[in-house]
Design a protein around this motif. Structure first.
Motif, PDB file in Angstrom:
ATOM      1  N   ASP A  15       0.892  -1.241   0.253  1.00 56.49           N
ATOM      2  CA  ASP A  15       0.086  -0.248   0.050  1.00 56.49           C
ATOM      3  C   ASP A  15       0.760   1.194  -0.008  1.00 56.49           C
ATOM      4  N   VAL A  18       2.412   1.758  -3.639  1.00 54.47           N
ATOM      5  CA  VAL A  18       1.016   2.469  -4.522  1.00 54.47           C
ATOM      6  C   VAL A  18       1.036   3.772  -4.206  1.00 54.47           C
ATOM      7  N   SER A 117       7.970  -7.216 -15.993  1.00 60.50           N
ATOM      8  CA  SER A 117       7.426  -5.790 -15.951  1.00 60.50           C
ATOM      9  C   SER A 117       8.155  -4.917 -16.912  1.00 60.50           C
ATOM     10  N   ILE A 138      -1.900  -7.599  -9.481  1.00 61.11           N
ATOM     11  CA  ILE A 138      -1.477  -6.233  -9.670  1.00 61.11           C
ATOM     12  C   ILE A 138      -2.156  -5.401  -8.639  1.00 61.11           C
ATOM     13  N   ALA A 139      -1.500  -4.542  -7.976  1.00 62.99           N
ATOM     14  CA  ALA A 139      -2.107  -3.607  -6.817  1.00 62.99           C
ATOM     15  C   ALA A 139      -2.047  -2.152  -7.396  1.00 62.99           C
ATOM     16  N   GLY A 140      -3.033  -1.597  -7.215  1.00 64.41           N
ATOM     17  CA  GLY A 140      -3.217  -0.060  -7.559  1.00 64.41           C
ATOM     18  C   GLY A 140      -3.878   0.695  -6.759  1.00 64.41           C
ATOM     19  N   ARG A 144      -6.748  -4.462  -6.145  1.00 63.75           N
ATOM     20  CA  ARG A 144      -5.898  -5.536  -6.662  1.00 63.75           C
ATOM     21  C   ARG A 144      -6.698  -6.202  -7.742  1.00 63.75           C
ATOM     22  N   ARG A 145      -5.999  -6.451  -8.989  1.00 63.52           N
ATOM     23  CA  ARG A 145      -6.589  -7.313  -9.936  1.00 63.52           C
ATOM     24  C   ARG A 145      -5.618  -8.222 -10.304  1.00 63.52           C
ATOM     25  N   LEU A 161       0.315  -2.786 -16.919  1.00 59.14           N
ATOM     26  CA  LEU A 161       0.434  -1.957 -15.555  1.00 59.14           C
ATOM     27  C   LEU A 161       0.431  -0.550 -15.902  1.00 59.14           C
ATOM     28  N   ASP A 164       0.610   3.989 -11.615  1.00 57.89           N
ATOM     29  CA  ASP A 164       0.466   3.964 -10.356  1.00 57.89           C
ATOM     30  C   ASP A 164       0.509   2.353  -9.682  1.00 57.89           C
ATOM     31  N   GLU A 165       0.620   1.510 -10.663  1.00 56.33           N
ATOM     32  CA  GLU A 165       0.306   0.038 -10.214  1.00 56.33           C
ATOM     33  C   GLU A 165       1.739  -0.786  -9.994  1.00 56.33           C
TER      34      GLU A 165
END
Length: 285
Positions: A15, A18, A117, A138-140, A144-145, A161, A164-165
C-alpha cells in the motif's frame, strides 16, 4: 554517464508503494533489482522524478504453495528460482529460463517481477510465463486485480501495468505430468536471446497428449506458437512428428530485423529451436 537527479522512496508495504507511485505521478518508477532500470537511467533514456524502491516490501518476496498453483513474489530473485524446491517440482520451466538470464551477478540481483514488468521481447522469463499460462496479481490505488500472462504483455516494453500500479506476485498453475525445457540462441554468452523457445509437454501412452510452446523475440511480445501446439496434440512422440510440428513455429510471428539477425534468420531459428525444445521437454531421443 550520471543519471538525472531524482527523489527516493523506500516503502515497507504494498500500500505504501502504491501511494508513493501515485504521488510521484507518471514520472515515478519502481526499483526492484535494478538490472533493467539502472542501465536505462545511466544512459539517460529515462529520467524519473521519483524512484520507489520495493526491495524492503516483504510481501513481494518468496515462493509459496497455494494448492493447485505456486505463488511467487515479484521481487523473488532469479537465483532464488534456481534453488527453490517448489519451483523445481512444480514450475521447472521458470528455473530453466532464469538460468539463461545474464550472468551470475545479474541473477543474484535481478527479480522475476522486474524482468516481467520490463517486458523486453528478448527477455527469457516472459516467454516462460506465457507458456505456463501464469497470471499476475497487480496492486493499484483502486485495489488489486489479476491479469493473465497473455494479456499482460501489450507491446514492446509495454505491459498492462498503469503508472501507479505494481506487480505483486505471479501465480503459476501446477501441471502434474508435464515436462519442460527452455532453449535459447545467442551469439555470445550472457546476451539477450536472438530467439528463445519455452516448451512444456505432457506425454500419454507413447504420444504427445498436449504441448505448450512460447517464443522469445519473435515479435513485440512473447508469442504462443499455436500452430505448433495443435500439430503436436495427439501426435506420436517421435523425432519426425516433432520436426513436422516445429515447421509451423514462425506462423503468425512478426520477428524484427536488427544488427543481430534478420527476420528470415529468426524464422529459421524458431523452427530449429522449437524442435530442440520440444524434443528435450518430451524426453524424445
Amino acid at each position: 554517464m550520471i543519471p538525472a537527479a531524482f527523489d527516493y522512496a523506500k516503502p515497507s508495504t504494498v500500500d505504501e508503494a502504491v501511494r508513493a507511485l501515485a504521488e510521484g505521478g507518471e514520472d515515478a518508477k519502481v526499483l526492484a533489482g535494478g538490472q533493467s532500470l539502472i542501465p536505462v537511467l545511466r544512459l539517460r533514456l529515462a529520467a524519473p522524478t521519483v524512484l520507489v524502491d520495493v526491495g524492503g516490501v516483504g510481501e513481494l518476496r518468496g515462493v509459496r504453495d497455494d494448492g493447485d498453483a505456486l505463488v511467487i513474489g515479484a521481487t523473488t530473485r532469479h537465483a532464488d528460482l534456481l534453488r527453490d524446491p517448489l519451483v523445481a517440482r512444480h514450475a521447472p520451466l521458470l528455473a530453466q529460463a532464469a538460468a539463461q538470464v545474464g550472468d551470475r551477478q545479474v541473477r543474484h540481483l535481478g527479480t522475476l517481477g522486474g524482468s516481467l514488468s520490463h517486458a523486453d521481447p528478448a527477455g527469457d522469463l516472459p516467454g516462460a510465463a506465457v507458456a505456463l499460462d501464469a497470471s499476475f496479481e497487480i496492486a493499484g490505488p483502486g485495489g488489486r486485480r489479476t491479469v493473465s500472462a497473455a494479456d499482460f504483455f501489450v507491446d514492446f516494453l509495454t505491459t498492462a501495468l498503469a503508472p501507479d500500479e505494481i506487480l505483486v506476485s505471479v501465480r503459476v498453475p501446477k501441471r502434474p505430468g508435464w515436462t519442460t525445457h527452455y532453449e535459447k540462441f545467442n551469439r555470445v554468452a550472457q546476451a539477450w536471446a536472438i530467439v528463445g523457445v519455452a516448451a512444456a509437454v505432457r506425454r500419454e501412452n507413447g504420444s504427445i497428449a498436449e504441448a505448450r510452446v512460447a517464443l522469445t523475440n519473435m515479435g513485440s511480445t512473447p508469442l504462443r506458437a499455436g500452430a505448433v501446439e495443435q500439430s503436436l496434440a495427439g501426435s506420436a512422440a517421435t523425432v519426425d512428428a516433432v520436426a513436422s510440428a516445429a515447421g509451423h513455429a514462425a506462423e503468425g510471428a512478426d520477428p524484427p530485423s536488427d544488427a543481430f539477425a534478420s527476420a528470415d534468420y529468426r524464422r529459421h531459428l524458431a523452427t530449429v529451436l522449437t524442435r530442440r525444445a520440444v524434443l528435450a521437454a518430451g524426453g524424445i531421443a
